[in-house]
Design an enzyme around this catalytic site. Structure first.
Site, PDB file in Angstrom:
ATOM      1  N   CYS A 167      11.920   5.334  14.623  1.00 56.35           N
ATOM      2  CA  CYS A 167      12.703   5.587  13.401  1.00 56.35           C
ATOM      3  C   CYS A 167      14.199   5.400  13.622  1.00 56.35           C
ATOM      4  O   CYS A 167      14.957   5.284  12.664  1.00 56.35           O
ATOM      5  CB  CYS A 167      12.429   6.992  12.881  1.00 56.35           C
ATOM      6  N   HIS A 215      17.882   9.745   8.177  1.00 60.97           N
ATOM      7  CA  HIS A 215      16.490   9.302   8.247  1.00 60.97           C
ATOM      8  C   HIS A 215      15.656  10.208   7.336  1.00 60.97           C
ATOM      9  O   HIS A 215      15.835  11.430   7.321  1.00 60.97           O
ATOM     10  CB  HIS A 215      16.009   9.392   9.699  1.00 60.97           C
ATOM     11  N   ASN A 250       8.190   8.768   4.671  1.00 59.65           N
ATOM     12  CA  ASN A 250       8.909   8.359   5.876  1.00 59.65           C
ATOM     13  C   ASN A 250       8.558   6.906   6.195  1.00 59.65           C
ATOM     14  O   ASN A 250       7.411   6.607   6.518  1.00 59.65           O
ATOM     15  CB  ASN A 250       8.504   9.296   7.023  1.00 59.65           C
TER      16      ASN A 250
END
Ligand code: UT7
Length: 330
Positions: free
Chosen positions: A117, A257, A287
């Site tokens: 990520c 994020h 996500n």
């Protein structure tokens, strides 16, 4: 402190999201979960899922075309393409090479970068180095994932969290006193076991056994990642600010994020930053790993949340474990 080289900045952004929406109610039909649990524990209401015939390079190419158009840069002008992803079309050739071919960016070098990520921020940091030192002028950075392809739809610990999408930025030299002010990256390999896909590499090559043991899916110890994330998001943001002589009070906008609303609000609280200054879109996309920051940045720009002169902080954490942050004067 940074040396006195030329500055790089983001010249254009773009994104691409699959049309298919999967809601929490759709998930209720396939795993033992509920809309209420997912919303209260994560903030996620829905996510986008790519069609079977769509791979990461397809979403990447679409996002890249938009970013190039908005930057007013032709594909042939690109010197480098970096694709941050944990879901490449295949192990090799790289997804970046596939995108290079799709775009006709014949003068660009191309490679994939894997920092889960945090991959987009790792890639931006690399692009920044190449541009500031004058080695390259225009670098395309893409964060793109089709996480649905590595999802165990029987594992409620993971399958409710993730979604598919791509975001892209074109970076180039900036003449004014604006652009990327600092970048900061970090890693802690000791925490690698908390978030992984163990199969398909040289440790556990694809075999009947690896498939039977579900090794080709995401494995996660959510609580461990959660604890790490809450701490590192605030720390990494502060570090990037410190590197360019700014403080939390100077932040006009934070693009974090998008993993879990509770992680984002805890980080904002630690930073003493009002949530009005924080972009959140995980309610609709979940996500998207490396894609989450560039898609959120693109949306924040298109929605007019980020304006010229703003100090914008991007921050991410992820598998590896890894983290990254950067400060951009818009
Ligand atoms: O980009 C980085 C990727 N990863 C992350 O950011 C993950 C970070 N971690 C998290 O976001 C959270 O840890 C989760 C959302 C994954 C889990 O939330 P949690 O509050 O840490 O829940 P938990 O794992 O402690 O589970 C609490 C309860 C358990 O039941 P018992 O043992 O208390 O009876 C779980 O079995 O909730 C249960 N549970 C679920 N229930 C309904 C776990 N997943 C689900 C589910 N639906 N999907």
């Amino acid at each position: 402190m940074r040396s006195n080289l030329r500055r790089s900045g983001i010249l254009g952004t773009g994104s691409s999201l699959p049309e298919k929406v999967m809601t929490n109610y759709d998930l209720e039909k396939i795993v033992d979960t509920s809309h209420d649990w997912i919303v209260s524990r994560t903030g996620i209401h829905s996510r986008r899922i790519a069609d079977e015939n769509i791979a990461t390079s397809d979403l990447s190419t679409e996002a890249a075309k938009q970013a190039l158009e908005r930057a007013n840069i032709k594909a042939e002008q690109l010197d480098l393409i970096i694709v941050a992803t944990v879901t490449p079309d295949m192990l090799f050739p790289s997804t970046a090479c596939l995108v290079q071919s799709n775009l006709g960016a014949k003068n660009a070098a191309a490679f994939d970068l894997e920092a889960a990520c945090s991959g987009f921020l790792y890639s931006v940091a690399i692009a920044d180095q190449f541009i500031r030192t004058g080695v390259y002028n225009y670098v395309l950075v893409i964060g793109a994932e089709t996480l649905s392809k590595i999802m165990n739809w029987k594992d409620r610990n993971t399958c409710i969290l993730f979604g598919d999408g791509a975001g892209a930025v074109v970076l180039g030299p900036t003449e004014e006193e604006r652009g990327i002010m600092s970048t900061y990256l970090g890693a802690d390999g000791n925490g690698g076991k908390f978030l992984s896909m163990p199969g398909g590499g040289s440790r556990n090559p694809a075999s009947i056994q690896s498939i039977e043991q579900d090794l080709h899916y995401i494995h996660m110890e959510g609580n461990e990642v959660f604890k790490f994330a809450v701490r590192i998001m605030a720390e990494a943001a502060e570090k990037a600010l410190d590197l360019c002589g700014l403080g939390v009070d100077d932040i006009n906008y934070l693009v974090p994020h998008q993993a879990n609303t509770r992680i984002i609000t805890s980080a904002a609280k630690r930073l003493k930053l009002h949530m009005d200054k924080v972009y959140v879109n995980l309610d609709v996309y979940g996500n998207m790993s490396a894609a989450s920051v560039p898609v959120a940045l693109d949306e924040a720009l298109m929605n007019g949340k980020i304006k010229k002169g703003d100090n914008v902080v991007l921050v991410a954490f992820g598998g590896g474990l890894t983290w990254g942050s950067c400060v951009i004067k818009w």
